[in-house]
Enzyme design. Structure first.
Site, PDB file in Angstrom:
ATOM      1  N   ASN A  10       0.850  -1.197   0.000  1.00  0.00           N
ATOM      2  CA  ASN A  10       0.000   0.000   0.000  1.00  0.00           C
ATOM      3  C   ASN A  10       0.889   1.253   0.000  1.00  0.00           C
ATOM      4  OD1 ASN A  10      -1.495   2.264   0.905  1.00  0.00           O
ATOM      5  ND2 ASN A  10      -2.991   0.942   1.907  1.00  0.00           N
ATOM      6  N   ASP A  71      -1.117  -4.483  11.627  1.00  0.00           N
ATOM      7  CA  ASP A  71      -2.435  -5.083  11.437  1.00  0.00           C
ATOM      8  C   ASP A  71      -3.434  -4.103  12.030  1.00  0.00           C
ATOM      9  OD1 ASP A  71      -4.080  -7.094  10.386  1.00  0.00           O
ATOM     10  OD2 ASP A  71      -4.391  -7.951  12.368  1.00  0.00           O
ATOM     11  N   PHE A 152     -11.631   5.156   3.393  1.00  0.00           N
ATOM     12  CA  PHE A 152     -11.902   3.839   2.812  1.00  0.00           C
ATOM     13  C   PHE A 152     -12.380   2.910   3.919  1.00  0.00           C
ATOM     14  CE2 PHE A 152      -7.508   4.156   4.108  1.00  0.00           C
ATOM     15  CZ  PHE A 152      -7.296   2.997   4.807  1.00  0.00           C
ATOM     16  N   GLY A 153     -12.697   1.690   3.551  1.00  0.00           N
ATOM     17  CA  GLY A 153     -13.106   0.701   4.558  1.00  0.00           C
ATOM     18  C   GLY A 153     -14.350   1.130   5.314  1.00  0.00           C
ATOM     19  N   LYS A 175      -7.925  13.498   9.555  1.00  0.00           N
ATOM     20  CA  LYS A 175      -7.974  12.073   9.885  1.00  0.00           C
ATOM     21  C   LYS A 175      -6.638  11.602  10.462  1.00  0.00           C
ATOM     22  CE  LYS A 175      -8.519   7.482   7.889  1.00  0.00           C
ATOM     23  NZ  LYS A 175      -8.814   6.660   6.708  1.00  0.00           N
TER      24      LYS A 175
END
Length: 198
Positions: A10, A71, A152-153, A175
């Protein structure tokens, strides 16, 4: 530490870390920047910590270099912490953001307690047997419908604490200032600073 591999393809995530480490003279590369192909590491852990450690230690062993892995996911109290480590593939293995989001909204339909948090755990392996963990969280609540075009997500259904808009309505700068990844990266940066001053 002169060079650090980020266990990710990413580019946005890698660029964020690259920016933070620019003050430390560390060369940052992603898995996509490597000359060799490396296999994906299966995330078989039951916690964010386990998955981050698994990725960091596996890639460090493969590449014989320092590795930073992460993670991340969403924990919802009323769903006993789900989707948790399954956040990216909650509605199926194909990792579809829209389907994941809709599954959460369906499960939360009519639920009064909407408290939740985004979590990121960073795992750093410098050499064999040396592991550092940095955990960042962003508390908030789950909305009843998606709002916002940014992010996103699960961003469109998550309202951060002390905000009246969803994560997907914030600018990138806003953010980053409150995000779980931002908090974890801050801890990592402080750790690096203290090492350099020793």
């Amino acid at each position: 530490m002169q060079e650090l591999i980020i266990a990710s393809h990413n580019e946005g995530k890698v660029e964020e870390i690259r920016k933070i480490l620019s003050d430390f003279g560390v060369r940052v590369r992603s898995l996509a920047d490597l000359d060799q192909q490396v296999p994906d590491v299966e995330e078989t852990g039951t916690t964010f910590e386990e998955n981050a450690q698994l990725k960091a230690s596996s890639y460090a062993a493969m590449l014989n270099m320092p590795v930073l892995a992460d993670d991340s996911g969403l924990e919802i109290d009323a769903l006993d912490g789900r989707p948790g480590v399954f956040s990216a593939r909650y509605a199926g293995e194909e990792k579809n953001d829209e389907n994941n989001l809709q599954k959460v909204l369906t499960e939360m339909d009519g639920v009064k307690n909407r408290s939740a948090r985004f979590v990121t755990v960073l795992a750093l392996v410098l050499d064999e047997g040396t592991m550092e963990l940095f955990r960042g969280e962003c508390e908030g609540t789950i909305t009843t419908s998606p709002v916002g075009e940014n992010g996103f997500g699960y961003d469109p259904i998550f309202t951060p604490k002390d905000k009246s808009v969803t994560m997907a309505q914030l600018t990138k700068q806003e953010k980053n200032a409150i995000s779980h990844r931002g908090h974890a990266l801050d801890l990592f940066k402080h750790w690096l600073s203290s090492r350099q001053s020793d």
